[in-house]
Design an enzyme around this catalytic site. Structure first.
Site, PDB file in Angstrom:
ATOM      1  N   ASP A 141       0.841  -1.206   0.000  1.00 30.67           N
ATOM      2  CA  ASP A 141       0.000   0.000   0.000  1.00 30.67           C
ATOM      3  C   ASP A 141       0.873   1.253   0.000  1.00 30.67           C
ATOM      4  O   ASP A 141       0.518   2.259   0.586  1.00 30.67           O
ATOM      5  CB  ASP A 141      -0.951  -0.026   1.215  1.00 30.67           C
ATOM      6  CG  ASP A 141      -2.053   1.019   1.114  1.00 30.67           C
ATOM      7  OD1 ASP A 141      -2.342   1.485  -0.005  1.00 30.67           O
ATOM      8  OD2 ASP A 141      -2.623   1.362   2.168  1.00 30.67           O
ATOM      9  N   LYS A 144       2.349   3.470  -5.907  1.00 29.31           N
ATOM     10  CA  LYS A 144       1.815   2.423  -6.767  1.00 29.31           C
ATOM     11  C   LYS A 144       2.814   1.893  -7.801  1.00 29.31           C
ATOM     12  O   LYS A 144       2.720   0.739  -8.206  1.00 29.31           O
ATOM     13  CB  LYS A 144       0.512   2.904  -7.425  1.00 29.31           C
ATOM     14  CG  LYS A 144      -0.515   3.452  -6.402  1.00 29.31           C
ATOM     15  CD  LYS A 144      -0.712   2.556  -5.170  1.00 29.31           C
ATOM     16  CE  LYS A 144      -1.282   3.309  -3.964  1.00 29.31           C
ATOM     17  NZ  LYS A 144      -1.215   2.523  -2.703  1.00 29.31           N
ATOM     18  N   ASP A 169      -3.426  -3.062  -2.180  1.00 29.99           N
ATOM     19  CA  ASP A 169      -4.515  -2.088  -2.156  1.00 29.99           C
ATOM     20  C   ASP A 169      -4.439  -1.185  -3.392  1.00 29.99           C
ATOM     21  O   ASP A 169      -3.393  -1.077  -4.033  1.00 29.99           O
ATOM     22  CB  ASP A 169      -4.430  -1.234  -0.883  1.00 29.99           C
ATOM     23  CG  ASP A 169      -5.668  -0.342  -0.710  1.00 29.99           C
ATOM     24  OD1 ASP A 169      -6.750  -0.703  -1.202  1.00 29.99           O
ATOM     25  OD2 ASP A 169      -5.541   0.732  -0.074  1.00 29.99           O
ATOM     26  N   ASN A 170      -5.551  -0.542  -3.692  1.00 31.26           N
ATOM     27  CA  ASN A 170      -5.617   0.484  -4.754  1.00 31.26           C
ATOM     28  C   ASN A 170      -5.239  -0.030  -6.132  1.00 31.26           C
ATOM     29  O   ASN A 170      -4.643   0.711  -6.917  1.00 31.26           O
ATOM     30  CB  ASN A 170      -4.712   1.681  -4.409  1.00 31.26           C
ATOM     31  CG  ASN A 170      -4.984   2.249  -3.040  1.00 31.26           C
ATOM     32  OD1 ASN A 170      -4.178   2.084  -2.128  1.00 31.26           O
ATOM     33  ND2 ASN A 170      -6.117   2.893  -2.881  1.00 31.26           N
ATOM     34  N   GLU A 199     -11.278   4.320  -0.511  1.00 28.37           N
ATOM     35  CA  GLU A 199     -11.559   4.744   0.860  1.00 28.37           C
ATOM     36  C   GLU A 199     -12.401   6.021   0.933  1.00 28.37           C
ATOM     37  O   GLU A 199     -12.062   7.018   0.301  1.00 28.37           O
ATOM     38  CB  GLU A 199     -10.251   4.930   1.655  1.00 28.37           C
ATOM     39  CG  GLU A 199      -9.143   5.752   0.990  1.00 28.37           C
ATOM     40  CD  GLU A 199      -8.145   4.912   0.193  1.00 28.37           C
ATOM     41  OE1 GLU A 199      -8.518   3.837  -0.322  1.00 28.37           O
ATOM     42  OE2 GLU A 199      -6.977   5.340   0.083  1.00 28.37           O
TER      43      GLU A 199
HETATM   44  N1  SAM Z   1      -1.342   1.498   4.648  1.00 31.56           N
HETATM   45  C1  SAM Z   1      -1.801   2.788   5.142  1.00 31.56           C
HETATM   46  C2  SAM Z   1      -3.215   2.640   5.657  1.00 31.56           C
HETATM   47  O1  SAM Z   1      -4.029   2.011   4.971  1.00 31.56           O
HETATM   48  O2  SAM Z   1      -3.519   3.164   6.718  1.00 31.56           O
HETATM   49  C3  SAM Z   1      -1.762   3.846   4.068  1.00 31.56           C
HETATM   50  C4  SAM Z   1      -0.438   3.993   3.382  1.00 31.56           C
HETATM   51  S1  SAM Z   1      -0.352   5.378   2.271  1.00 31.56           S
HETATM   52  C5  SAM Z   1      -1.499   4.941   1.030  1.00 31.56           C
HETATM   53  C6  SAM Z   1       1.214   5.136   1.467  1.00 31.56           C
HETATM   54  C7  SAM Z   1       2.421   5.460   2.345  1.00 31.56           C
HETATM   55  O3  SAM Z   1       3.562   4.847   1.777  1.00 31.56           O
HETATM   56  C8  SAM Z   1       2.747   6.934   2.444  1.00 31.56           C
HETATM   57  O4  SAM Z   1       2.767   7.302   3.801  1.00 31.56           O
HETATM   58  C9  SAM Z   1       4.148   7.079   1.829  1.00 31.56           C
HETATM   59  O5  SAM Z   1       4.955   8.019   2.497  1.00 31.56           O
HETATM   60  C10 SAM Z   1       4.689   5.666   1.981  1.00 31.56           C
HETATM   61  N2  SAM Z   1       5.647   5.245   0.951  1.00 31.56           N
HETATM   62  C11 SAM Z   1       5.521   5.403  -0.382  1.00 31.56           C
HETATM   63  N3  SAM Z   1       6.508   4.799  -1.049  1.00 31.56           N
HETATM   64  C12 SAM Z   1       7.303   4.223  -0.099  1.00 31.56           C
HETATM   65  C13 SAM Z   1       8.474   3.429  -0.166  1.00 31.56           C
HETATM   66  N4  SAM Z   1       9.021   3.103  -1.333  1.00 31.56           N
HETATM   67  N5  SAM Z   1       9.014   3.009   0.996  1.00 31.56           N
HETATM   68  C14 SAM Z   1       8.443   3.329   2.187  1.00 31.56           C
HETATM   69  N6  SAM Z   1       7.317   4.051   2.303  1.00 31.56           N
HETATM   70  C15 SAM Z   1       6.750   4.490   1.185  1.00 31.56           C
HETATM   71 MG    MG Z   2      -4.251   2.330  -0.071  1.00 29.78          MG
END
Ligand code: SAM
Ligand code: MG
Length: 214
Positions: A141, A144, A169-170, A199
């Protein structure tokens, strides 16, 4: 006074959730994000699908890619058996700081290891740094365009075993076309779509559950 959305989510938890009660933490965040400010948590509707996958599998080792405020972390960790562990990766230090407090408010800090940094850097170090052999469940998640390269990286690093589950997800909104193409057509996976909604909205989205066949 100035604050970020994750800080406002944390405040909503502190104001309306009971310490040590994960369900009340989940409820407080859903309430806030449905009625006040949308946020990128998996949310209540897809969250129920996530819960049923976790409950059915009863995993001992779980990896979550993308913690944000710790909403899905709390959902997953609250359903794990006593000695199970959840490692969750987040590369934004401000989000990680909020997530730590949300997870602690839910009383789940003992089950969760929140690791700050990028998935591409940490996945190759999982075995040596955290002593994991393989993950029973991986919840994807994060950004993407990272689903596919990180899945291939987990395969290369030997973090998946026959029967490991990837739950993504997504896959429709915002969408992960290259990842879907891969898990649906690779002979190494058996893959299934769970239709739902983005969501806190009525737009179609869903989760893809893929069993690694080895
Ligand atoms: N899983 C969470 C929830 O459902 O409550 C939502 C996660 S949110 C959609 C995506 C998160 O992934 C963001 O906070 C972003 O900073 C983090 N993120 C994106 N790419 C990443 C990566 N390559 N490594 C670590 N974190 C990452
Ligand atoms: Mg998501």
């Amino acid at each position: 006074t100035w604050s970020t959305r994750p800080q406002r989510i944390l405040r909503a938890v502190q104001q309306s959730a009971t310490r040590g009660d994960p369900r009340s933490v989940v409820r407080a965040i859903d309430q806030f994000c449905r009625h006040k400010e949308w946020a990128m948590n998996v949310g209540d509707e897809k969250g129920c699908i996530l819960d049923s996958v976790v409950s059915e599998l009863n995993p001992s080792t779980v990896l979550e890619l993308g913690t944000y405020c710790g909403y899905s972390t709390v959902r997953i960790a609250s359903l794990l058996p006593p000695h199970a562990k959840l490692i969750t990766l987040e590369f934004n230090p401000d989000f990680a700081a909020v997530a730590r407090q949300v997870i602690a408010w839910a009383g789940l800090q003992g089950k969760v290891q929140l690791v700050e940094g990028a998935s591409g850097d940490w996945i190759p170090k999982m075995k040596e740094q955290f002593g994991v052999k393989t993950f029973d469940l991986v919840f994807l998640d994060h950004w993407k365009d990272r689903y596919l390269p990180d899945t291939k990286l987990m395969e290369e690093c030997g973090l998946l075993r026959k029967g490991s589950i990837l739950l993504a997800d997504n896959v429709i909104c915002p969408g992960t076309p290259d990842y879907l193409e891969y898990v649906r057509n690779s002979p190494r996976y058996k893959s299934q779509y769970f239709k739902s909604h983005l969501e806190y909205t009525k737009a179609e989205d869903g989760l893809e559950k893929s069993v690694f066949l080895g």
